[in-house]
Design a protein around this motif. Structure first.
Motif, PDB file in Angstrom:
ATOM      1  N   LYS A 209     -18.087 -14.240 -29.417  1.00  0.00           N
ATOM      2  CA  LYS A 209     -19.140 -14.685 -28.506  1.00  0.00           C
ATOM      3  C   LYS A 209     -18.578 -14.875 -27.100  1.00  0.00           C
ATOM      4  O   LYS A 209     -19.227 -14.497 -26.111  1.00  0.00           O
ATOM      5  CB  LYS A 209     -19.785 -15.978 -28.995  1.00  0.00           C
ATOM      6  N   LEU A 210     -17.385 -15.445 -26.997  1.00  0.00           N
ATOM      7  CA  LEU A 210     -16.763 -15.619 -25.683  1.00  0.00           C
ATOM      8  C   LEU A 210     -16.527 -14.271 -25.008  1.00  0.00           C
ATOM      9  O   LEU A 210     -16.779 -14.114 -23.811  1.00  0.00           O
ATOM     10  CB  LEU A 210     -15.449 -16.384 -25.809  1.00  0.00           C
ATOM     11  N   ILE A 211     -16.038 -13.309 -25.773  1.00  0.00           N
ATOM     12  CA  ILE A 211     -15.797 -11.972 -25.217  1.00  0.00           C
ATOM     13  C   ILE A 211     -17.112 -11.350 -24.761  1.00  0.00           C
ATOM     14  O   ILE A 211     -17.197 -10.789 -23.663  1.00  0.00           O
ATOM     15  CB  ILE A 211     -15.079 -11.077 -26.249  1.00  0.00           C
ATOM     16  N   ASP A 212     -18.158 -11.476 -25.591  1.00  0.00           N
ATOM     17  CA  ASP A 212     -19.477 -10.954 -25.213  1.00  0.00           C
ATOM     18  C   ASP A 212     -19.984 -11.628 -23.943  1.00  0.00           C
ATOM     19  O   ASP A 212     -20.566 -10.972 -23.071  1.00  0.00           O
ATOM     20  CB  ASP A 212     -20.495 -11.166 -26.338  1.00  0.00           C
ATOM     21  N   ASP A 213     -19.774 -12.941 -23.819  1.00  0.00           N
ATOM     22  CA  ASP A 213     -20.242 -13.680 -22.638  1.00  0.00           C
ATOM     23  C   ASP A 213     -19.515 -13.244 -21.373  1.00  0.00           C
ATOM     24  O   ASP A 213     -20.110 -13.150 -20.304  1.00  0.00           O
ATOM     25  CB  ASP A 213     -20.063 -15.191 -22.840  1.00  0.00           C
ATOM     26  N   VAL A 214     -18.217 -12.965 -21.488  1.00  0.00           N
ATOM     27  CA  VAL A 214     -17.426 -12.617 -20.308  1.00  0.00           C
ATOM     28  C   VAL A 214     -17.557 -11.137 -19.943  1.00  0.00           C
ATOM     29  O   VAL A 214     -17.758 -10.791 -18.777  1.00  0.00           O
ATOM     30  CB  VAL A 214     -15.939 -12.987 -20.520  1.00  0.00           C
ATOM     31  N   TRP A 215     -17.447 -10.244 -20.941  1.00  0.00           N
ATOM     32  CA  TRP A 215     -17.413  -8.804 -20.655  1.00  0.00           C
ATOM     33  C   TRP A 215     -18.648  -8.047 -21.120  1.00  0.00           C
ATOM     34  O   TRP A 215     -18.689  -6.827 -21.009  1.00  0.00           O
ATOM     35  CB  TRP A 215     -16.173  -8.163 -21.274  1.00  0.00           C
ATOM     36  N   GLY A 216     -19.610  -8.737 -21.684  1.00  0.00           N
ATOM     37  CA  GLY A 216     -20.832  -8.066 -22.132  1.00  0.00           C
ATOM     38  C   GLY A 216     -20.717  -7.601 -23.576  1.00  0.00           C
ATOM     39  O   GLY A 216     -19.647  -7.617 -24.181  1.00  0.00           O
ATOM     40  N   LYS A 217     -21.830  -7.210 -24.094  1.00  0.00           N
ATOM     41  CA  LYS A 217     -21.894  -6.740 -25.481  1.00  0.00           C
ATOM     42  C   LYS A 217     -21.215  -5.375 -25.609  1.00  0.00           C
ATOM     43  O   LYS A 217     -21.057  -4.645 -24.631  1.00  0.00           O
ATOM     44  CB  LYS A 217     -23.354  -6.624 -25.928  1.00  0.00           C
ATOM     45  N   VAL A 218     -20.833  -5.042 -26.840  1.00  0.00           N
ATOM     46  CA  VAL A 218     -20.229  -3.742 -27.130  1.00  0.00           C
ATOM     47  C   VAL A 218     -21.194  -2.648 -26.687  1.00  0.00           C
ATOM     48  O   VAL A 218     -22.391  -2.714 -26.954  1.00  0.00           O
ATOM     49  CB  VAL A 218     -19.918  -3.612 -28.638  1.00  0.00           C
ATOM     50  N   GLY A 219     -20.662  -1.663 -25.971  1.00  0.00           N
ATOM     51  CA  GLY A 219     -21.472  -0.543 -25.506  1.00  0.00           C
ATOM     52  C   GLY A 219     -21.953  -0.662 -24.075  1.00  0.00           C
ATOM     53  O   GLY A 219     -22.444   0.303 -23.501  1.00  0.00           O
ATOM     54  N   THR A 220     -21.794  -1.837 -23.458  1.00  0.00           N
ATOM     55  CA  THR A 220     -22.181  -1.982 -22.057  1.00  0.00           C
ATOM     56  C   THR A 220     -21.064  -1.432 -21.170  1.00  0.00           C
ATOM     57  O   THR A 220     -19.900  -1.405 -21.582  1.00  0.00           O
ATOM     58  CB  THR A 220     -22.453  -3.459 -21.692  1.00  0.00           C
ATOM     59  N   PRO A 221     -21.388  -0.989 -19.964  1.00  0.00           N
ATOM     60  CA  PRO A 221     -20.353  -0.429 -19.083  1.00  0.00           C
ATOM     61  C   PRO A 221     -19.200  -1.398 -18.818  1.00  0.00           C
ATOM     62  O   PRO A 221     -18.038  -0.991 -18.790  1.00  0.00           O
ATOM     63  CB  PRO A 221     -21.111  -0.114 -17.788  1.00  0.00           C
ATOM     64  N   GLU A 222     -19.505  -2.686 -18.635  1.00  0.00           N
ATOM     65  CA  GLU A 222     -18.460  -3.669 -18.366  1.00  0.00           C
ATOM     66  C   GLU A 222     -17.517  -3.799 -19.564  1.00  0.00           C
ATOM     67  O   GLU A 222     -16.299  -3.862 -19.407  1.00  0.00           O
ATOM     68  CB  GLU A 222     -19.067  -5.043 -18.045  1.00  0.00           C
TER      69      GLU A 222
ATOM     70  N   MET B 274     -13.531  -2.773 -19.822  1.00  0.00           N
ATOM     71  CA  MET B 274     -12.516  -3.749 -20.238  1.00  0.00           C
ATOM     72  C   MET B 274     -11.711  -3.212 -21.407  1.00  0.00           C
ATOM     73  O   MET B 274     -10.487  -3.304 -21.417  1.00  0.00           O
ATOM     74  CB  MET B 274     -13.188  -5.070 -20.629  1.00  0.00           C
ATOM     75  N   GLU B 275     -12.372  -2.620 -22.392  1.00  0.00           N
ATOM     76  CA  GLU B 275     -11.663  -2.108 -23.564  1.00  0.00           C
ATOM     77  C   GLU B 275     -10.777  -0.917 -23.205  1.00  0.00           C
ATOM     78  O   GLU B 275      -9.672  -0.789 -23.734  1.00  0.00           O
ATOM     79  CB  GLU B 275     -12.661  -1.757 -24.665  1.00  0.00           C
ATOM     80  N   ALA B 276     -11.237  -0.066 -22.290  1.00  0.00           N
ATOM     81  CA  ALA B 276     -10.414   1.063 -21.844  1.00  0.00           C
ATOM     82  C   ALA B 276      -9.169   0.563 -21.116  1.00  0.00           C
ATOM     83  O   ALA B 276      -8.064   1.073 -21.330  1.00  0.00           O
ATOM     84  CB  ALA B 276     -11.230   1.991 -20.942  1.00  0.00           C
ATOM     85  N   GLN B 277      -9.347  -0.457 -20.261  1.00  0.00           N
ATOM     86  CA  GLN B 277      -8.204  -1.026 -19.535  1.00  0.00           C
ATOM     87  C   GLN B 277      -7.223  -1.676 -20.505  1.00  0.00           C
ATOM     88  O   GLN B 277      -6.005  -1.515 -20.367  1.00  0.00           O
ATOM     89  CB  GLN B 277      -8.677  -2.055 -18.497  1.00  0.00           C
ATOM     90  N   LEU B 278      -7.733  -2.372 -21.495  1.00  0.00           N
ATOM     91  CA  LEU B 278      -6.876  -3.003 -22.495  1.00  0.00           C
ATOM     92  C   LEU B 278      -6.073  -1.963 -23.263  1.00  0.00           C
ATOM     93  O   LEU B 278      -4.874  -2.132 -23.496  1.00  0.00           O
ATOM     94  CB  LEU B 278      -7.719  -3.842 -23.460  1.00  0.00           C
TER      95      LEU B 278
END
Length: 110
Positions: free
Chosen positions: A11-24, A28-32
């Motif tokens: 939930k924290l990850i979703d709140d900060v970087w958005g839900k899975v599949g969103t551009p943000e 973030m996942e590509a950068q990680l």
């Protein structure tokens, strides 16, 4: 004793970087992923350098770069290019490398 409320990490990850599949979230996942790859390559460079009892400065001289560049590579603070990777590993005596493309086969890098 007061009741504690725990927030799941998802939930924290979703709140900060958005839900899975969103551009943000995708960015973030590509950068990680890039950061992790740089870290693992840096760890491999460091392990081989230490195995050969070389300092960062000595490896830098063999590669033709300053100690600070070797430090950045080893810590994963920069993305290593294939030409730089080739120079570093050749300087460490690793004269061949292949890229496994799975179903696409293997490609010799150097």
């Amino acid at each position: 004793m007061a009741k504690m409320n725990f927030t799941p990490a998802d939930k924290l990850i979703d709140d900060v970087w958005g839900k899975v599949g969103t551009p943000e979230r995708d960015a973030m996942e590509a950068q990680l992923k890039d950061d992790l790859q740089a870290y693992y390559i840096g760890e491999a460079i460091k392990a081989e350098r230490l195995k050969q009892n070389l300092t960062q400065e000595e490896l830098g001289k063999k590669v033709g770069v300053k100690r600070s560049q070797i430090c950045k590579l080893e810590s994963g603070k920069c993305i290593i290019t294939l030409p730089t990777m080739s120079k570093v590993f050749k300087a460490l005596g690793i004269t061949t490398a292949t890229l496994d493309l799975g179903i696409g086969g293997k490609v010799a890098l150097w």
